[in-house]
Design an enzyme around this catalytic site. Structure first.
Site, PDB file in Angstrom:
ATOM      1  N   LYS A  79       0.818  -1.218   0.000  1.00 28.47           N
ATOM      2  CA  LYS A  79       0.000   0.000   0.000  1.00 28.47           C
ATOM      3  C   LYS A  79       0.849   1.265   0.000  1.00 28.47           C
ATOM      4  O   LYS A  79       0.338   2.355  -0.300  1.00 28.47           O
ATOM      5  CB  LYS A  79      -0.959   0.005   1.191  1.00 28.47           C
ATOM      6  N   ASP A  80       2.129   1.165   0.329  1.00 26.10           N
ATOM      7  CA  ASP A  80       3.008   2.336   0.331  1.00 26.10           C
ATOM      8  C   ASP A  80       3.663   2.594  -1.020  1.00 26.10           C
ATOM      9  O   ASP A  80       4.352   3.600  -1.193  1.00 26.10           O
ATOM     10  CB  ASP A  80       4.122   2.172   1.381  1.00 26.10           C
ATOM     11  N   ARG A 128      -7.388   9.195   3.227  1.00 25.89           N
ATOM     12  CA  ARG A 128      -8.529   8.320   2.909  1.00 25.89           C
ATOM     13  C   ARG A 128      -9.357   8.054   4.159  1.00 25.89           C
ATOM     14  O   ARG A 128     -10.597   8.192   4.156  1.00 25.89           O
ATOM     15  CB  ARG A 128      -8.033   6.995   2.322  1.00 25.89           C
ATOM     16  N   ARG A 129      -8.709   7.671   5.236  1.00 20.14           N
ATOM     17  CA  ARG A 129      -9.430   7.336   6.462  1.00 20.14           C
ATOM     18  C   ARG A 129     -10.126   8.561   7.047  1.00 20.14           C
ATOM     19  O   ARG A 129     -11.260   8.468   7.522  1.00 20.14           O
ATOM     20  CB  ARG A 129      -8.467   6.702   7.474  1.00 20.14           C
ATOM     21  N   ARG A 146       1.521  10.380  13.176  1.00 18.21           N
ATOM     22  CA  ARG A 146       2.447   9.697  12.282  1.00 18.21           C
ATOM     23  C   ARG A 146       3.529   9.000  13.090  1.00 18.21           C
ATOM     24  O   ARG A 146       3.642   9.146  14.286  1.00 18.21           O
ATOM     25  CB  ARG A 146       3.088  10.692  11.301  1.00 18.21           C
ATOM     26  N   ARG A 152       2.992   5.425  17.316  1.00 18.74           N
ATOM     27  CA  ARG A 152       1.576   5.806  17.300  1.00 18.74           C
ATOM     28  C   ARG A 152       0.858   5.310  18.553  1.00 18.74           C
ATOM     29  O   ARG A 152       0.047   6.024  19.138  1.00 18.74           O
ATOM     30  CB  ARG A 152       0.903   5.252  16.047  1.00 18.74           C
ATOM     31  N   CYS A 241      -0.397   8.087  -2.045  1.00 19.04           N
ATOM     32  CA  CYS A 241      -0.871   7.828  -0.682  1.00 19.04           C
ATOM     33  C   CYS A 241      -1.437   9.077  -0.010  1.00 19.04           C
ATOM     34  O   CYS A 241      -1.981   8.994   1.084  1.00 19.04           O
ATOM     35  CB  CYS A 241       0.224   7.189   0.172  1.00 19.04           C
TER      36      CYS A 241
END
Length: 311
Positions: A79-80, A128-129, A146, A152, A241
């Site tokens: 996904k990155d 997106r989230r 981040r 996190r 992203c």
């Protein structure tokens, strides 16, 4: 065959992924060595990914080592990976996909996005989230969080937020699944393209025999078919992203279905669709879905997003 040098970021999750690739290669009789490389995305933690620029935030330095021959392959969360790789690089394998869902994790009990009586603050670095939360759960407040997974979690426990919105795969791989408060339905939270799989990148000039040996040991064909469709979808939309684009391909025997969408940064406008076809046409299906979305108003949403991110 010479020892395969694997380039990786240094976070615990990145190292898990690299060690997983090393294990697959070792099982195939290939010797390996891990080489840790720090990327721009690891160094700059006080600026959002959207502001840094989405292309190559977590991959550029690894690609420099691939180009120089210092490492044979680089390992990334799929996904990155940017939608279009720089000239001279290619993805040669995708690992079998983990569960794709986003999850809400918290050190507090009973937290749920549906609970409108108890206000909660959710930490995430994903546009997106944030956009999806604004669309479906406008009562939820979000803050930028981040850093690697452990950072996190520490920030959450220090009170920066009540919960984090993360990918199930990373949480599970780090042994933190007991912190999951809610597994989010993929009908609402369609994941990022590639979420749940590990991608192996190489220089196009890598010895074909080495490339084949790595692919034979690592690549999961059914996952690869799904990600070919998803990445073609993302590439056609020219997404990165920092762009709130989402897509998920699923296989049903010899048929492939890909659903996806684009959502405005404020969550107010969302365009979604799905297409189905033959697995052999995975790339064409991803492109077809993207073109449908652009025709349905996605092009206007993308233009608005890119203008806002430049500010």
């Amino acid at each position: 065959m010479e020892k395969i040098k694997i380039g990786t970021r240094g976070s615990l999750l990145a190292m898990w992924q690299a060690e997983h690739i090393a294990e697959l290669l070792n099982k195939a009789g290939l010797a390996t060595e891990l080489v840790t490389i720090e990327t721009k995305g690891d160094k700059v933690l006080d600026v959002s990914i959207a502001k840094i620029g989405s292309k190559g935030v977590f991959t550029e330095e690894l690609e420099e080592q691939l180009a120089s021959g210092s490492v044979h392959i680089a390992v990334h969360s799929a996904k990155d990976m940017q939608s279009t790789l720089p000239r001279g690089f290619e993805i040669i394998a995708f690992t079998e996909r983990e569960r794709v869902n986003d999850v809400l994790v918290s050190h507090k009990k009973g937290i749920s996005l549906e609970d409108r009586k108890t206000p909660i603050v959710v930490g995430t670095s994903s546009t997106r989230r944030v956009a999806v939360l604004k669309h479906y759960f406008p009562h939820i407040k979000t803050v930028e969080v981040r850093g690697n997974l452990q950072t996190r979690f520490r920030k959450m426990e220090e009170g920066h937020c009540d919960a984090l919105l993360l990918a199930y795969a990373g949480v599970h791989r780090m042994g933190l699944a007991d912190k999951i408060a809610q597994v989010l339905d993929t009908d609402l939270f369609v994941p990022a393209v590639g979420q749940g799989s590990v991608a192996v990148e190489a220089s196009s000039s890598l010895d074909p025999a080495i490339k084949k040996a790595i692919r034979d040991a690592v690549n999961h064909d059914r996952t690869a078919a799904r990600l070919v469709a998803e990445r073609a979808f993302l590439e056609t939309l020219e997404g990165g992203c920092s762009i709130p684009v989402f897509g998920l391909a699923t296989l049903h025997e010899d048929r492939l279905k890909i659903k996806g969408g684009i959502i405005s940064l404020n969550g107010k406008t969302i365009v979604q669709d799905a297409v189905t076809g033959k697995v052999a046409d995975a790339r064409a299906l991803g492109k077809k879905l993207a073109e449908r979305l652009l025709d349905k108003g996605g092009d206007a949403i993308l233009k608005e997003i890119k203008m806002q991110l430049k500010k």
